[in-house]
Design an enzyme around this catalytic site. Sequence first.
Site, PDB file in Angstrom:
ATOM      1  N   GLY A 134       0.819  -1.200   0.000  1.00  0.00           N
ATOM      2  CA  GLY A 134       0.000   0.000   0.000  1.00  0.00           C
ATOM      3  C   GLY A 134       0.857   1.255   0.000  1.00  0.00           C
ATOM      4  CB  CYS A 135       0.172   4.651  -1.256  1.00  0.00           C
ATOM      5  SG  CYS A 135      -1.468   4.942  -0.574  1.00  0.00           S
TER       6      CYS A 135
END
EC number: 1.2.1.38
Lengths: 324, 324, 324, 324
Positions: A134-135
Amino acid sequence: MKTRKAGIIGGAGYTGGEAIRLLLNHPDVELAFVHSRSNAGNPLHAVHGDLLGETDLLFSGEIDNTVDVMFLCLGHGESKKFLEQNDIAASVKVVDLSQDFRLGETVKDRTFVYGLPEANRDAIKEASNIANPGCFATAIQLGLLPLAKAGLLGEVHTTGITGSTGAGQSLQATSHFTWRANNISTYKVLQHQHLKEIRRTLQAIQPAFGGGIHFVPVRGDYPRGIWITSYLDCKLSLDEAYALYEAYYEGHPFTHVSRKQIDLKQVVNTNKVLVQLEKQGDKLVIHSIEDNLIKGASGQAVQNMNLMLGLDETAGLKLKSIVF
Amino acid sequence: MKTRKAGIIGGAGYTGGEAIRLLLNHPDVELAFVHSRSNAGNPLHAVHGDLLGETDLLFSGEIDNTVDVMFLCLGHGESKKFLEQNDIAASVKVVDLSQDFRLGETVKDRTFVYGLPEANRDAIKEASNIANPGCFATAIQLGLLPLAKAGLLGEVHTTGITGSTGAGQSLQATSHFTWRANNISTYKVLQHQHLKEIRRTLQAIQPAFGGGIHFVPVRGDYPRGIWITSYLDCKLSLDEAYALYEAYYEGHPFTHVSRKQIDLKQVVNTNKVLVQLEKQGDKLVIHSIEDNLIKGASGQAVQNMNLMLGLDETAGLKLKSIVF
Amino acid sequence: MKTRKAGIIGGAGYTGGEAIRLLLNHPDVELAFVHSRSNAGNPLHAVHGDLLGETDLLFSGEIDNTVDVMFLCLGHGESKKFLEQNDIAASVKVVDLSQDFRLGETVKDRTFVYGLPEANRDAIKEASNIANPGCFATAIQLGLLPLAKAGLLGEVHTTGITGSTGAGQSLQATSHFTWRANNISTYKVLQHQHLKEIRRTLQAIQPAFGGGIHFVPVRGDYPRGIWITSYLDCKLSLDEAYALYEAYYEGHPFTHVSRKQIDLKQVVNTNKVLVQLEKQGDKLVIHSIEDNLIKGASGQAVQNMNLMLGLDETAGLKLKSIVF
Amino acid sequence: MKTRKAGIIGGAGYTGGEAIRLLLNHPDVELAFVHSRSNAGNPLHAVHGDLLGETDLLFSGEIDNTVDVMFLCLGHGESKKFLEQNDIAASVKVVDLSQDFRLGETVKDRTFVYGLPEANRDAIKEASNIANPGCFATAIQLGLLPLAKAGLLGEVHTTGITGSTGAGQSLQATSHFTWRANNISTYKVLQHQHLKEIRRTLQAIQPAFGGGIHFVPVRGDYPRGIWITSYLDCKLSLDEAYALYEAYYEGHPFTHVSRKQIDLKQVVNTNKVLVQLEKQGDKLVIHSIEDNLIKGASGQAVQNMNLMLGLDETAGLKLKSIVF
């Protein structure tokens, strides 16, 4: 000479668009197809207007099983369904950008390696399937990995600010320009879903780490980029801490340690992460920054592909920053 | 294999920084030196923070006359002085980004070709010295060249909106964030200095053109990019006009005609120009857009270098747009 | 002591919200009800979050015919329907913010005066129904009225830049933050619907005016405010032109002539218009600026109400600008 | 009828400008003079362009000792000097917006009450001199006061994001539009100077509070407003916490408790503070928001003046929010 081929599943969204942009300029990999049910037959530039003049490729309704790698740029939950419902040849490597396989989930015979090269490079090189991080998870972990490796992680307090692209392209009240311009708000305070994958990585490295990460995610007033500030109790001096971080990231081509104050636009539109440290009293402060769509999504996906295919890790990822 | 060498004079400003970024990733040209009096000895990334991790090159106080080409990224009036006061080998080609030589001015034995490849490509290929066009001038001319070639230019009304980078990095009241955010203002209305070079090009192509271009320049509320809307009386139908523009830009790698509505971020952080047409009553409307620092400055400078050195015109200029 | 009462029809949108904000602080007029079908029973602050702590008023599903005035803050076409389908007492004055009645249209026995006080103050004072001008129309006309009165209007070229609130609160591709931030685009070039009401006013004042107004509307990268630059051939010197404008706007409380360069944020969040002039060769340049939701909509509506009800024209409209 | 008179010392900066804007519209207080050495003789609107049409007042080089109150809108350190070097009549009440007197400092015979009405209203009413709180300090304290009063404060973790106006109007690298637009950075992490006044207030209320407030200040990408998120261990349920906060702020006209998610623009351009709570596990999360120039500076200064002069606390402070 492009010797490998890649396909993209779900090419109409933000991460799909970034994957297209990166692969079009990749020196070794040909973009063989971009799959989109709703846009099949339309030129890519009908959806991604900036591609006008770059390519005449059309979205495809078909999946080509002869590619070396497929990028799944689908919504959370959709990747698993896609792999269940379609016959993807075993020879096709998969990089999944959703959160469907980040915690050890499997589908059919596919098991996934968590694709954070700064933690797992060797495993990624051997992998056939990657769960792309995930970012927020990427930027937070890259700020903490050296401490975990040194067994120094304790309870962490983290602020994270994200650009609007992190919320995707669907229209919603909080993505309305009139609302979001000059505005600040928070969401999922102390309960963001990325905490799970962060704890999983860090506890694998430092098993004694209790997993306490108190995370305040903030909606920022700009499109691209993530700023992370974490702090925790730490006995290292600032110099010792810098030495630890510099030793850890030696040889990692995209993560760099800055001894000067950093600001977000140093990395926007690149695959880079910058990490900067401060020491205040007993607290070590760690700032880490990235472009949420590149190192936080499609750029890291290409980096993982490069590693899996035995290519130069930086191929196709020498990007000009926006900087201003 | 990098077979050519380039130097940059005045590497601490915005256009110098962009020239550095482009040349660091150029496949055929090595960035041999970046000259800056005030920063000599400092690493490039001390001034351009986004270059951390990209290069360890230092600013130089010396000029290396063995390079193939020098980029002059100096203020208006400073380029002429520089060439007068320094011994630059005759073998060194020059691309000047100031306005010092755009109207036929010369210095020592150097005469300059106006570096707008879409108008002058053949002359550029033969040139030793290039006067790189102004940012507004580039976008306005690319919206009008096909009409000039067809002898159809008449009195033109033009609105142009520019990002804040167009005003350079000096601190001034109109570049203060608090003032400029969410603000609009105009400057040099009907008297912008770029009109001279625009008229010079267009009248060379269509000598009967009276030169009437009424130009309203607007300070926009964003950092990068120029939007131009021009309109004039024109008897062509929309289809005829599109056919004229498409024929003109056939084979030009960076200027593309869009039959769909365009928006500025399609070109930001690229060397591209997009042109879109509309017809309302007797008026032909031409929209043309660019990144003011790339196609409007350093990118076009590299494009001109490529042409002068016999390289692929697009070398080093396949850039990922920011798009979001 | 509040001696008059007002109601709002359609209070959930942008102009309805601004009308609420202005009336809550009005010294002479009580906000009696805010009608909204979809929100009946909810507190105003459930929709307009900034009203928390300002009022506990609820949206109403009923219409109260005892008020002195109703503001119709409905979509274009909806105002006419509303007045046709509801029994509004003849004693109730109406201020309609849609474009339904700006060109002389009537409904039942109601005829409408065009509510631009700087052109029609006396007629407004006598009116029972007001067609409130469009936002672009207000700013463009206030830049041209003195010339029309002097019979000096000729063919006009106009650039207009509007904030995103001009497009309302519906979610659409061009109102997505990720798209609109740092972006520029145009719409309805040379064919904006406000041109009709502008020509109608100006030709009533200067019947010989041919009506040629060439208008380029631009979507700006900010929420509030309209910038207009118009130019035309004019024999007046700059001083003569300023004298003409200053004489015209003498005594108008909201429109002021500036002899200094203006910028948009001088008027944002106020009911003011500033006008500045330049002279270049034979051309007179007129800049005029407003807040599109206040002087361009709800503020002007309150100004019209004040005039109709015999109140001080500025009552409730002494607003603090945002300025920064 | 305006029965009182106020003067402003240092009227050319941001807080001075906001004080002018508020006092011009104040129902009971006349703005008698605005002192500025550098601008004496110029109209206020020469510096504050939005005041064109609002007032013809000139900046004064003289100080009028007949006013009821003076606002010192000077830089940190300058207020003390000003009071030392000038003879200000003992009858003149002072509201100082600098940090010179927030920690108990005195000058001549003047002692200062800390001007946070939600903590000190009664003392403010009796005061002759007010030390107006810092912007971050106001928002952070208003998020914590109810807990302090209940003796529930423990170690606090706080994120604060501020608009660019917080840094004043001087030109500096971090206030350049090109740099700050779309950018994020931090400063004074865990060492912000406002922590001192915050601890002083809170420990006066809850003497056992250890003073641990870990504060990460962030430079936001917008001009106005402060967002604060604090969290700490707390045994109250969410309902109990809301009840505590609602009871505390009952009767305070500018601070309101929201049971819905808040966003910054609900308060921008107003004197309001909104507070919202969340409970996650053992942690209580408190969001508090304000306009840094109004409740965080000049608005609170006027509120303090109102209290000192025995006027309605809200006089002149019923402001229309910008909201969009």
